[in-house]
Scaffold this active site. Structure first.
Site, PDB file in Angstrom:
ATOM      1  N   TYR A 134      32.586  45.591  41.037  1.00  0.00           N
ATOM      2  CA  TYR A 134      34.112  45.693  41.270  1.00  0.00           C
ATOM      3  C   TYR A 134      34.384  45.316  42.723  1.00  0.00           C
ATOM      4  O   TYR A 134      35.383  45.791  43.326  1.00  0.00           O
ATOM      5  CB  TYR A 134      34.228  47.092  40.846  1.00  0.00           C
ATOM      6  CG  TYR A 134      34.248  47.254  39.483  1.00  0.00           C
ATOM      7  CD1 TYR A 134      35.008  46.504  38.482  1.00  0.00           C
ATOM      8  CD2 TYR A 134      33.923  48.517  38.798  1.00  0.00           C
ATOM      9  CE1 TYR A 134      35.100  46.410  37.339  1.00  0.00           C
ATOM     10  CE2 TYR A 134      34.112  49.066  37.449  1.00  0.00           C
ATOM     11  CZ  TYR A 134      34.534  47.936  36.787  1.00  0.00           C
ATOM     12  OH  TYR A 134      34.595  48.021  35.583  1.00  0.00           O
TER      13      TYR A 134
ATOM     14  N   HIS B 153      33.882  46.439  29.461  1.00  0.00           N
ATOM     15  CA  HIS B 153      34.105  45.286  30.690  1.00  0.00           C
ATOM     16  C   HIS B 153      33.732  44.175  29.950  1.00  0.00           C
ATOM     17  O   HIS B 153      32.719  43.976  29.106  1.00  0.00           O
ATOM     18  CB  HIS B 153      33.215  45.623  31.797  1.00  0.00           C
ATOM     19  CG  HIS B 153      33.067  44.354  32.601  1.00  0.00           C
ATOM     20  ND1 HIS B 153      33.979  44.115  33.592  1.00  0.00           N
ATOM     21  CD2 HIS B 153      32.144  43.571  32.794  1.00  0.00           C
ATOM     22  CE1 HIS B 153      33.613  42.864  34.058  1.00  0.00           C
ATOM     23  NE2 HIS B 153      32.609  42.463  33.638  1.00  0.00           N
TER      24      HIS B 153
ATOM     25  N   ASN C 231      39.119  51.851  29.501  1.00  0.00           N
ATOM     26  CA  ASN C 231      39.489  50.964  28.482  1.00  0.00           C
ATOM     27  C   ASN C 231      38.424  50.361  27.741  1.00  0.00           C
ATOM     28  O   ASN C 231      38.382  49.170  27.180  1.00  0.00           O
ATOM     29  CB  ASN C 231      40.388  49.701  29.223  1.00  0.00           C
ATOM     30  CG  ASN C 231      39.398  49.239  30.250  1.00  0.00           C
ATOM     31  OD1 ASN C 231      38.436  49.510  30.574  1.00  0.00           O
ATOM     32  ND2 ASN C 231      40.357  48.273  31.057  1.00  0.00           N
TER      33      ASN C 231
ATOM     34  N   LYS D 155      31.834  50.881  28.428  1.00  0.00           N
ATOM     35  CA  LYS D 155      32.089  52.100  29.187  1.00  0.00           C
ATOM     36  C   LYS D 155      31.855  53.603  29.064  1.00  0.00           C
ATOM     37  O   LYS D 155      31.956  53.759  27.646  1.00  0.00           O
ATOM     38  CB  LYS D 155      33.560  51.896  29.847  1.00  0.00           C
ATOM     39  CG  LYS D 155      33.494  50.398  30.217  1.00  0.00           C
ATOM     40  CD  LYS D 155      35.049  50.264  31.101  1.00  0.00           C
ATOM     41  CE  LYS D 155      35.201  48.984  31.982  1.00  0.00           C
ATOM     42  NZ  LYS D 155      36.698  49.013  32.469  1.00  0.00           N
TER      43      LYS D 155
ATOM     44  N   GLU E 277      27.655  37.803  36.795  1.00  0.00           N
ATOM     45  CA  GLU E 277      27.392  39.156  36.422  1.00  0.00           C
ATOM     46  C   GLU E 277      26.106  39.181  35.481  1.00  0.00           C
ATOM     47  O   GLU E 277      25.439  40.350  35.368  1.00  0.00           O
ATOM     48  CB  GLU E 277      28.657  39.454  35.530  1.00  0.00           C
ATOM     49  CG  GLU E 277      29.843  39.567  36.411  1.00  0.00           C
ATOM     50  CD  GLU E 277      31.142  40.098  35.690  1.00  0.00           C
ATOM     51  OE1 GLU E 277      31.077  40.212  34.507  1.00  0.00           O
ATOM     52  OE2 GLU E 277      32.168  40.158  36.492  1.00  0.00           O
TER      53      GLU E 277
HETATM   54  P1  IDP Z   1      39.558  43.761  33.415  1.00  0.00           P
HETATM   55  O1  IDP Z   1      38.553  45.034  33.113  1.00  0.00           O
HETATM   56  O2  IDP Z   1      40.512  43.770  32.356  1.00  0.00           O
HETATM   57  O3  IDP Z   1      38.959  42.365  33.853  1.00  0.00           O
HETATM   58  P2  IDP Z   1      40.066  44.192  36.433  1.00  0.00           P
HETATM   59  O4  IDP Z   1      41.645  44.068  37.037  1.00  0.00           O
HETATM   60  O5  IDP Z   1      39.060  43.289  36.684  1.00  0.00           O
HETATM   61  O6  IDP Z   1      40.288  44.306  34.651  1.00  0.00           O
HETATM   62  O7  IDP Z   1      39.774  45.755  36.731  1.00  0.00           O
HETATM   63  C1  IDP Z   1      38.608  46.351  36.351  1.00  0.00           C
HETATM   64  C2  IDP Z   1      38.729  47.389  35.942  1.00  0.00           C
HETATM   65  O8  IDP Z   1      39.221  48.514  36.815  1.00  0.00           O
HETATM   66  C3  IDP Z   1      39.483  47.669  34.516  1.00  0.00           C
HETATM   67  O9  IDP Z   1      38.818  47.159  33.396  1.00  0.00           O
HETATM   68  C4  IDP Z   1      40.015  48.815  34.630  1.00  0.00           C
HETATM   69  O10 IDP Z   1      38.815  49.984  34.156  1.00  0.00           O
HETATM   70  C5  IDP Z   1      40.066  49.413  36.189  1.00  0.00           C
HETATM   71  N1  IDP Z   1      41.323  49.359  36.586  1.00  0.00           N
HETATM   72  C6  IDP Z   1      42.117  48.002  36.788  1.00  0.00           C
HETATM   73  N2  IDP Z   1      43.146  48.173  37.161  1.00  0.00           N
HETATM   74  C7  IDP Z   1      43.348  49.678  37.446  1.00  0.00           C
HETATM   75  C8  IDP Z   1      44.483  50.397  37.817  1.00  0.00           C
HETATM   76  O11 IDP Z   1      45.419  50.041  38.227  1.00  0.00           O
HETATM   77  N3  IDP Z   1      44.228  51.955  37.761  1.00  0.00           N
HETATM   78  C9  IDP Z   1      43.115  52.322  37.320  1.00  0.00           C
HETATM   79  N4  IDP Z   1      42.075  51.478  37.220  1.00  0.00           N
HETATM   80  C10 IDP Z   1      42.224  50.193  36.750  1.00  0.00           C
HETATM   81 MG    MG Z   2      37.764  42.087  35.420  1.00  0.00          MG
END
Ligand code: IDP
Ligand code: MG
Length: 158
Positions: free
Chosen positions: A53, A119, A116, A13, A130
């Site tokens: 997403y 992905h 974070n 990212k 994907e």
């Molecule tokens: P993951 O990446 O661990 O699979 P997902 O729930 O699929 O998590 O969410 C996709 C991405 O969306 C996350 O990696 C993060 O960058 C972002 N994200 C998820 N939840 C939040 C939130 O509560 N606030 C801001 N960004 C979020």
């Molecule tokens: Mg995810």
């Protein structure tokens, strides 16, 4: 027969691109013994991002997340290995990076929920979707990795 050809999608990212963590992140997957079969730098267009997403497109944070994900190109990678989808999720750690397990990529390298650093596909079904969303079949490579004889036991190599 075990499937050493399972594939998963990883994105590096924009926060990791900005912080110079590309090499470190790729290195974690390499050291684990995974095989890189596709890799490219790309800008995420609106339509691709919305598809990728779709499960969070109606969340209040989606606008901010989309802006973040489009702030630099990302590195899209396809990694291959035995039960690789699960192995890569474990390597990455949980979404909320400041609570991710020490030793994991997010646990060691990030503090944010949104920013974070990586992905990773979360199921075999989503990984297949994907990988084909981000890569044409021609951009995915097939080759023998000599280290496999040391990474896997004979019965695991299939
Ligand atoms: P993951 O990446 O661990 O699979 P997902 O729930 O699929 O998590 O969410 C996709 C991405 O969306 C996350 O990696 C993060 O960058 C972002 N994200 C998820 N939840 C939040 C939130 O509560 N606030 C801001 N960004 C979020
Ligand atoms: Mg995810």
């Amino acid at each position: 027969m075990s499937d050493v050809k399972e594939r998963t999608l990883v994105l590096i990212k924009p926060d990791a691109i900005q912080r110079g963590l590309m090499g470190e992140i790729i290195s974690r997957f390499e050291k684990k013994g995974l095989k890189l079969v596709g890799c490219k730098m790309m800008e995420l267009e609106e339509a691709l991002l919305r598809e990728h997403y779709a499960h969070i497109a109606d969340k209040p944070f989606f606008g901010g997340l989309a802006k973040f994900m489009q702030s630099t190109p990302v590195v899209a990678m396809c990694w291959e290995g035995l039960e690789v989808v699960n192995a890569v999720r474990l390597l990455c750690g949980i979404t909320k990076a400041r609570e991710a397990e020490a030793g994991s990529i997010r646990g060691d390298l990030a503090m944010s929920v949104a920013c974070n650093v990586v992905h990773a596909s979360d199921s075999i079904e989503n990984a297949e979707a994907e990988v084909s969303r981000f890569f044409k079949e021609d951009d995915l490579h097939s080759y023998d990795k000599s280290e496999y004889m040391h990474v896997y036991a004979e019965d695991e190599r299939g």
